[in-house]
Design a protein around this motif. Structure first.
Motif, PDB file in Angstrom:
ATOM      1  N   LEU A   1     -16.217  54.696 -35.997  1.00 42.39           N
ATOM      2  CA  LEU A   1     -16.075  54.508 -34.572  1.00 42.39           C
ATOM      3  C   LEU A   1     -16.662  55.682 -33.800  1.00 42.39           C
ATOM      4  CD1 LEU A   1     -12.418  53.136 -34.433  1.00 42.39           C
ATOM      5  CD2 LEU A   1     -14.530  51.844 -34.304  1.00 42.39           C
ATOM      6  N   GLY A   2     -16.908  56.779 -34.484  1.00 45.53           N
ATOM      7  CA  GLY A   2     -17.449  57.957 -33.806  1.00 45.53           C
ATOM      8  C   GLY A   2     -18.836  57.689 -33.282  1.00 45.53           C
ATOM      9  N   ARG A   3     -19.209  58.452 -32.270  1.00 46.21           N
ATOM     10  CA  ARG A   3     -20.541  58.261 -31.689  1.00 46.21           C
ATOM     11  C   ARG A   3     -21.423  59.442 -31.984  1.00 46.21           C
ATOM     12  NH1 ARG A   3     -19.364  55.989 -25.732  1.00 46.21           N
ATOM     13  NH2 ARG A   3     -17.320  55.282 -26.146  1.00 46.21           N
TER      14      ARG A   3
ATOM     15  N   PHE B   1     -10.385  57.929 -36.934  1.00 49.67           N
ATOM     16  CA  PHE B   1     -11.629  58.532 -36.489  1.00 49.67           C
ATOM     17  C   PHE B   1     -12.675  58.617 -37.589  1.00 49.67           C
ATOM     18  CE2 PHE B   1      -8.459  60.187 -33.474  1.00 49.67           C
ATOM     19  CZ  PHE B   1      -9.016  59.702 -32.307  1.00 49.67           C
TER      20      PHE B   1
ATOM     21  N   ARG C   1     -16.785  65.343 -32.775  1.00 45.43           N
ATOM     22  CA  ARG C   1     -16.952  63.903 -32.971  1.00 45.43           C
ATOM     23  C   ARG C   1     -16.311  63.158 -31.818  1.00 45.43           C
ATOM     24  NH1 ARG C   1     -14.082  62.021 -37.831  1.00 45.43           N
ATOM     25  NH2 ARG C   1     -12.662  63.688 -37.264  1.00 45.43           N
ATOM     26  N   ARG C   2     -16.777  61.932 -31.613  1.00 48.10           N
ATOM     27  CA  ARG C   2     -16.176  61.076 -30.593  1.00 48.10           C
ATOM     28  C   ARG C   2     -15.724  59.783 -31.229  1.00 48.10           C
ATOM     29  NH1 ARG C   2     -19.460  61.814 -24.992  1.00 48.10           N
ATOM     30  NH2 ARG C   2     -17.854  60.426 -24.213  1.00 48.10           N
ATOM     31  N   GLY C   3     -14.677  59.231 -30.666  1.00 47.32           N
ATOM     32  CA  GLY C   3     -14.167  57.967 -31.167  1.00 47.32           C
ATOM     33  C   GLY C   3     -13.484  57.184 -30.070  1.00 47.32           C
TER      34      GLY C   3
ATOM     35  N   ASP D   1     -12.058  56.794 -24.752  1.00 43.40           N
ATOM     36  CA  ASP D   1     -13.182  57.491 -25.373  1.00 43.40           C
ATOM     37  C   ASP D   1     -12.734  58.938 -25.535  1.00 43.40           C
ATOM     38  OD1 ASP D   1     -15.565  58.691 -26.113  1.00 43.40           O
ATOM     39  OD2 ASP D   1     -16.647  58.133 -24.297  1.00 43.40           O
TER      40      ASP D   1
END
Length: 178
Positions: A176-178, A172, A142-144, A135
């Motif tokens: 897939l980002g949260r 990214f 952004r997160r992925g 993670d």
């Protein structure tokens, strides 16, 4: 030298006799989860956990339809099992482990691309059915999730404080980002 690491996270209650499902964070569950094994209990993420609980002792362990089920001494019914949901089982492991990495070792590491540019930070390890995923919080916020396989994460250098990701173009940007 030993350190405390998460070996399982407790999921939902199973049945009426105090069993719980667990999400494994160990490669050797049959060795770790023997009856009589004692774990440090981390109930920070278990909102219904009983106060003062600091250890859990395995009463039984089995696999049902590919899912590990554990019961603990003093946890005899579904209500007691449900109160453990969200908690973590911790166990002291030796620092010289060479079989892989634990989540605690990875969290906080810088994430670099193959050119050496810092692109983010490891926020956690998402344990998947087929493979684990890092993670990652990118520098833009952004997160992925990055599959934790050697082809995409060729370097894990805990002493140097970084991992290298050889991400394919657009990894990214795939939702897939949260």
């Amino acid at each position: 030298m030993a350190r405390d690491t998460v070996v399982a996270r407790i999921g939902k209650a199973h049945g009426l006799r105090g069993e719980v499902t667990v999400r494994l964070h160990t490669d050797h569950p049959e060795e770790r989860f023997r009856p009589g094994a004692v774990f440090t209990w981390d109930g920070a993420d278990a909102p219904a956990a009983p106060a003062g609980l600091d250890q859990l002792t395995v009463a039984s362990a089995r696999v049902h339809n590919g899912i590990w089920l554990l019961s603990f001494e003093g946890c005899a019914d579904r209500s007691a099992a449900e109160a453990l949901r969200g908690g973590r089982l911790r166990f002291a492991v030796e620092e010289d482990n060479t079989d892989g990495w634990y989540e605690a070792e990875l969290v906080g590491l810088q994430v670099k691309d193959v050119s050496g540019e810092v692109i983010g930070e490891v926020m956690g390890l998402d344990m998947g059915a087929a493979q684990d995923r890092l993670d990652v919080r990118l520098t833009d916020g952004r997160r992925g999730l990055v599959p934790f396989v050697e082809a995409l994460v060729p370097v894990v250098d805990v002493p140097a404080g970084h991992v290298v990701i050889d991400a394919p173009e657009g990894l990214f940007d795939l939702g897939l980002g949260r």
